[in-house]
Design a protein around this motif. Structure first.
Motif, PDB file in Angstrom:
ATOM      1  N   ASP A 120      11.189  -2.738   2.492  1.00 30.99           N
ATOM      2  CA  ASP A 120      10.564  -1.627   1.763  1.00 30.99           C
ATOM      3  C   ASP A 120       9.734  -0.704   2.649  1.00 30.99           C
ATOM      4  O   ASP A 120       9.230   0.318   2.180  1.00 30.99           O
ATOM      5  N   LEU A 121       9.541  -1.058   3.911  1.00 34.05           N
ATOM      6  CA  LEU A 121       8.771  -0.207   4.813  1.00 34.05           C
ATOM      7  C   LEU A 121       9.662   0.869   5.422  1.00 34.05           C
ATOM      8  O   LEU A 121      10.734   0.572   5.936  1.00 34.05           O
ATOM      9  N   ASP A 122       9.202   2.125   5.364  1.00 31.37           N
ATOM     10  CA  ASP A 122       9.975   3.184   6.011  1.00 31.37           C
ATOM     11  C   ASP A 122       9.655   3.212   7.508  1.00 31.37           C
ATOM     12  O   ASP A 122       8.815   2.444   8.004  1.00 31.37           O
ATOM     13  N   ASP A 123      10.311   4.093   8.227  1.00 28.35           N
ATOM     14  CA  ASP A 123      10.162   4.127   9.686  1.00 28.35           C
ATOM     15  C   ASP A 123       8.723   4.412  10.103  1.00 28.35           C
ATOM     16  O   ASP A 123       8.209   3.811  11.057  1.00 28.35           O
ATOM     17  N   GLU A 124       8.065   5.338   9.408  1.00 22.15           N
ATOM     18  CA  GLU A 124       6.697   5.685   9.764  1.00 22.15           C
ATOM     19  C   GLU A 124       5.755   4.508   9.535  1.00 22.15           C
ATOM     20  O   GLU A 124       4.868   4.229  10.354  1.00 22.15           O
ATOM     21  N   GLN A 125       5.956   3.805   8.424  1.00 18.95           N
ATOM     22  CA  GLN A 125       5.111   2.660   8.131  1.00 18.95           C
ATOM     23  C   GLN A 125       5.331   1.526   9.131  1.00 18.95           C
ATOM     24  O   GLN A 125       4.382   0.864   9.568  1.00 18.95           O
ATOM     25  N   ARG A 126       6.580   1.319   9.511  1.00 16.60           N
ATOM     26  CA  ARG A 126       6.873   0.275  10.498  1.00 16.60           C
ATOM     27  C   ARG A 126       6.229   0.604  11.845  1.00 16.60           C
ATOM     28  O   ARG A 126       5.695  -0.274  12.522  1.00 16.60           O
TER      29      ARG A 126
ATOM     30  N   VAL B  24      -5.637  -5.826   5.233  1.00 13.05           N
ATOM     31  CA  VAL B  24      -6.970  -5.238   5.101  1.00 13.05           C
ATOM     32  C   VAL B  24      -6.976  -3.801   5.611  1.00 13.05           C
ATOM     33  O   VAL B  24      -7.558  -2.899   4.985  1.00 13.05           O
ATOM     34  N   ILE B  25      -6.333  -3.563   6.744  1.00 10.86           N
ATOM     35  CA  ILE B  25      -6.278  -2.209   7.299  1.00 10.86           C
ATOM     36  C   ILE B  25      -5.601  -1.253   6.325  1.00 10.86           C
ATOM     37  O   ILE B  25      -6.092  -0.140   6.064  1.00 10.86           O
ATOM     38  N   GLU B  26      -4.489  -1.661   5.757  1.00 11.50           N
ATOM     39  CA  GLU B  26      -3.765  -0.799   4.816  1.00 11.50           C
ATOM     40  C   GLU B  26      -4.554  -0.599   3.528  1.00 11.50           C
ATOM     41  O   GLU B  26      -4.545   0.491   2.948  1.00 11.50           O
ATOM     42  N   LEU B  27      -5.234  -1.642   3.074  1.00  8.88           N
ATOM     43  CA  LEU B  27      -6.020  -1.518   1.849  1.00  8.88           C
ATOM     44  C   LEU B  27      -7.179  -0.548   2.061  1.00  8.88           C
ATOM     45  O   LEU B  27      -7.498   0.273   1.188  1.00  8.88           O
ATOM     46  N   ARG B  28      -7.809  -0.625   3.207  1.00  8.45           N
ATOM     47  CA  ARG B  28      -8.890   0.323   3.512  1.00  8.45           C
ATOM     48  C   ARG B  28      -8.362   1.752   3.567  1.00  8.45           C
ATOM     49  O   ARG B  28      -9.030   2.685   3.096  1.00  8.45           O
ATOM     50  N   LYS B  29      -7.170   1.951   4.109  1.00  8.41           N
ATOM     51  CA  LYS B  29      -6.580   3.291   4.162  1.00  8.41           C
ATOM     52  C   LYS B  29      -6.358   3.827   2.755  1.00  8.41           C
ATOM     53  O   LYS B  29      -6.597   5.006   2.481  1.00  8.41           O
ATOM     54  N   ARG B  30      -5.896   2.956   1.865  1.00  9.79           N
ATOM     55  CA  ARG B  30      -5.651   3.393   0.485  1.00  9.79           C
ATOM     56  C   ARG B  30      -6.961   3.776  -0.204  1.00  9.79           C
ATOM     57  O   ARG B  30      -7.019   4.760  -0.947  1.00  9.79           O
ATOM     58  N   VAL B  31      -8.004   3.005   0.045  1.00 11.70           N
ATOM     59  CA  VAL B  31      -9.313   3.301  -0.548  1.00 11.70           C
ATOM     60  C   VAL B  31      -9.836   4.639  -0.038  1.00 11.70           C
ATOM     61  O   VAL B  31     -10.297   5.490  -0.813  1.00 11.70           O
ATOM     62  N   ILE B  32      -9.776   4.830   1.270  1.00  6.95           N
ATOM     63  CA  ILE B  32     -10.267   6.075   1.867  1.00  6.95           C
ATOM     64  C   ILE B  32      -9.476   7.268   1.352  1.00  6.95           C
ATOM     65  O   ILE B  32     -10.029   8.344   1.092  1.00  6.95           O
TER      66      ILE B  32
ATOM     67  N   ARG C 176       4.692  -5.296  -0.619  1.00  4.39           N
ATOM     68  CA  ARG C 176       5.020  -4.818  -1.967  1.00  4.39           C
ATOM     69  C   ARG C 176       3.785  -4.468  -2.777  1.00  4.39           C
ATOM     70  O   ARG C 176       3.758  -3.450  -3.483  1.00  4.39           O
ATOM     71  N   GLU C 177       2.736  -5.289  -2.678  1.00  2.08           N
ATOM     72  CA  GLU C 177       1.578  -5.135  -3.560  1.00  2.08           C
ATOM     73  C   GLU C 177       0.450  -4.306  -2.969  1.00  2.08           C
ATOM     74  O   GLU C 177      -0.464  -3.913  -3.691  1.00  2.08           O
ATOM     75  N   VAL C 178       0.490  -4.029  -1.665  1.00  2.00           N
ATOM     76  CA  VAL C 178      -0.574  -3.254  -1.038  1.00  2.00           C
ATOM     77  C   VAL C 178      -0.033  -2.046  -0.296  1.00  2.00           C
ATOM     78  O   VAL C 178      -0.376  -0.898  -0.596  1.00  2.00           O
ATOM     79  N   ILE C 179       0.829  -2.292   0.677  1.00  2.00           N
ATOM     80  CA  ILE C 179       1.212  -1.230   1.601  1.00  2.00           C
ATOM     81  C   ILE C 179       2.073  -0.165   0.940  1.00  2.00           C
ATOM     82  O   ILE C 179       1.880   1.037   1.174  1.00  2.00           O
ATOM     83  N   THR C 180       2.998  -0.569   0.092  1.00  2.00           N
ATOM     84  CA  THR C 180       3.939   0.404  -0.479  1.00  2.00           C
ATOM     85  C   THR C 180       3.754   0.624  -1.980  1.00  2.00           C
ATOM     86  O   THR C 180       4.524   1.371  -2.575  1.00  2.00           O
ATOM     87  N   LEU C 181       2.748  -0.019  -2.594  1.00  2.00           N
ATOM     88  CA  LEU C 181       2.579   0.117  -4.052  1.00  2.00           C
ATOM     89  C   LEU C 181       2.180   1.543  -4.403  1.00  2.00           C
ATOM     90  O   LEU C 181       1.140   2.032  -3.948  1.00  2.00           O
TER      91      LEU C 181
END
Length: 484
Positions: A70-76, A106-114, A201-206
């Motif tokens: 489920d990760l695209d090229d940029e996310q990978r 944690v890094i991805e979750l912080r990015k989503r919060v910001i 699935r539940e954090v990075i790409t939700l």
């Protein structure tokens, strides 16, 4: 090369043979393992139970491609800790691999919060007033522990309830089964691969659901400029359709934004406009939490924040949600004020205002602190019976409403109030006698104990004027049978 293709290699005799991909992969992992373990042995270090079994590492590597689907090229390309996780897992360090997976989460979750709204998140996620003061910028997110980060993200809708439980389990395992602490827990390759897929699935790409996206848009607009009436009307409709938990979270967040000293005037104006529209959909737990926060501001001498908090509570007549210590003081003062204005010459004008304040403080449930119950009931009976010369027409419906909120215990006190010399004196006047009969009818349904029911019947059968009730020997016997 596809999985069906075999890999060429040379046998000991020099003959070329072909190996299946699985076997070739296992041989490659084994060769690397032998090299590393050999070096550890040369250094005199332990070699037993240092690395996870080869088949478990192979299971992880085989499952990785599916987990990353489920990760695209940029996310990978930016997922450095996932790369480290896979590398650590491939060499047999599953406990370290779990650490890296959690770091990425944690890094991805912080990015989503910001990327959502940092101030709103802090207002919701950190329950401690003193700690919340330290949280202002993105750099401050490291001060928030992982459990609060995860819980706060769930509350504002950045992860789902199901996702929260799954990811929280990974957090638990990271704390007790990873290289973060010494442990004896055995992890498997399929577990790691499954946790990797869960975090993706539940954090990075939700994606944000519609409610979360609308709240984000609202928060941006609230802090950007003064909201126009049309937008406010649309938002009121949006509040009506909010799930209960999201309404509570939004109220908590807006309360936090409003009580942050130094807020922009247009932001405060916007929240004042929105607050009464949201309040009807907010649970009692969240309403009491707002009152509790006011109490904390007051106790900590955070005067500026206490003033702001009180503005929002007063805006929705939320006095009944104040902390007990504040409520006792304010209700006591208001009861005294009601009696004072009732006795003054301009009582018809002033009584409704004070009566409404009492109604706000006791709330829909008629909640009165135990220490004030007798004073409350006595005063309410006195003002309901009028001064004998005329009735405060605008206040009377409020008094009837407050009496209708009496508990059986309060109703029992009202029933016995004729025994008080002051109230008995009021009952000499015809208007007060009429109101006394009305009072008995209002509290009838609330009189539940047998001694109280017998007293009520005796009062109704009493042939004399109500002011003579306290002198009658038969009535006195009924009174004596009642608990104090």
């Amino acid at each position: 090369m596809t999985e069906s293709e075999s890999l060429p290699t040379a046998s000991a005799s020099g003959e070329v043979v072909r190996l299946e991909p699985r076997q070739a992969a296992l041989d490659g992992l084994r060769d690397f393992q032998d090299l590393i373990l050999g070096r550890l042995g040369d250094l005199g270090l332990p070699t037993q139970d240092v690395l996870v079994a080869l088949n478990q590492r192979h299971a992880l590597l085989q499952s990785t491609e599916h987990a990353l689907a489920d990760l695209d090229d940029e996310q990978r390309a930016r997922s450095a800790y996932i790369a480290k996780m896979i590398m650590a897992g491939s060499v047999g360090l599953f406990d370290a691999a779990l650490n890296y997976l959690w770091d990425e989460t944690v890094i991805e979750l912080r990015k989503r919060v910001i990327g959502y709204d940092l101030s709103y998140f802090y207002a919701v996620a950190e329950k401690s007033e003193s700690r919340r003061k330290e949280l202002k910028t993105a750099e401050d997110m490291v001060k928030l522990d992982d459990a609060k980060l995860l819980s706060g993200a769930r509350e504002i809708g950045l992860i789902s309830d199901v996702g929260f439980h799954q990811v929280d389990h990974i957090r638990f395992m990271r704390n007790y089964a990873s290289a973060a602490h010494p442990n004896q827990v055995t992890l498997t390759g399929l577990q790691l691969a499954d946790w990797l897929e869960t975090c993706i699935r539940e954090v990075i790409t939700l994606p944000h659901n519609n409610v979360v996206a609308e709240i984000k848009k609202l928060l941006v607009n609230v802090q950007a400029d003064r909201l126009d009436p049309n937008y406010l009307a649309q938002t009121a409709v949006f509040f009506k359709d909010l799930p209960g938990e999201q309404a509570d979270t939004l109220a908590t967040g807006l309360f936090g934004l409003y009580t942050t000293v130094g807020g922009e005037p247009h932001t405060l104006d916007n929240i004042r406009d929105l607050w009464p529209k949201l309040w009807p959909y907010v649970s009692d737990d969240t309403r009491f939490a707002a009152g509790t926060r006011l109490g904390r501001f007051t106790a900590n001498a955070d005067q500026a924040q206490a003033v702001l908090a009180r503005q929002l509570i007063d805006l929705v007549q939320g006095g009944s949600y104040l902390p007990q210590e504040i409520k006792v003081t304010e209700l006591s003062e208001t009861i005294e004020e009601l009696l004072n204005v009732h006795l003054a010459w301009d009582n018809f004008y002033n009584e409704p205002r004070v009566a409404r304040r009492i109604a706000e403080l006791v709330g829909e449930q008629g909640s009165v602190p135990e220490s004030l119950v007798r004073q409350y009931v006595k005063t309410l009976v006195k003002v309901f019976l009028t001064n004998g010369h005329g009735e405060a027409i605008a206040a009377s419906p409020i008094y009837i409403d407050l009496i209708s909120r009496f508990s059986p215990e309060q109703a029992s006190l009202a029933l016995r109030s004729f025994a008080n010399a002051e109230i008995s004196s009021q009952l000499q006047r015809p208007l007060s006698q009429k109101k006394w009969d009305e009072l008995l009818n209002l509290i009838d349904i609330k009189i539940t104990g047998r001694p109280e029911r017998e007293l009520l019947e005796a009062i109704r059968e009493f042939s004399g004027a109500p002011d003579k009730l306290r002198l009658d020997s038969g009535i006195k016997r009924y009174l004596a049978a009642l608990p104090n």
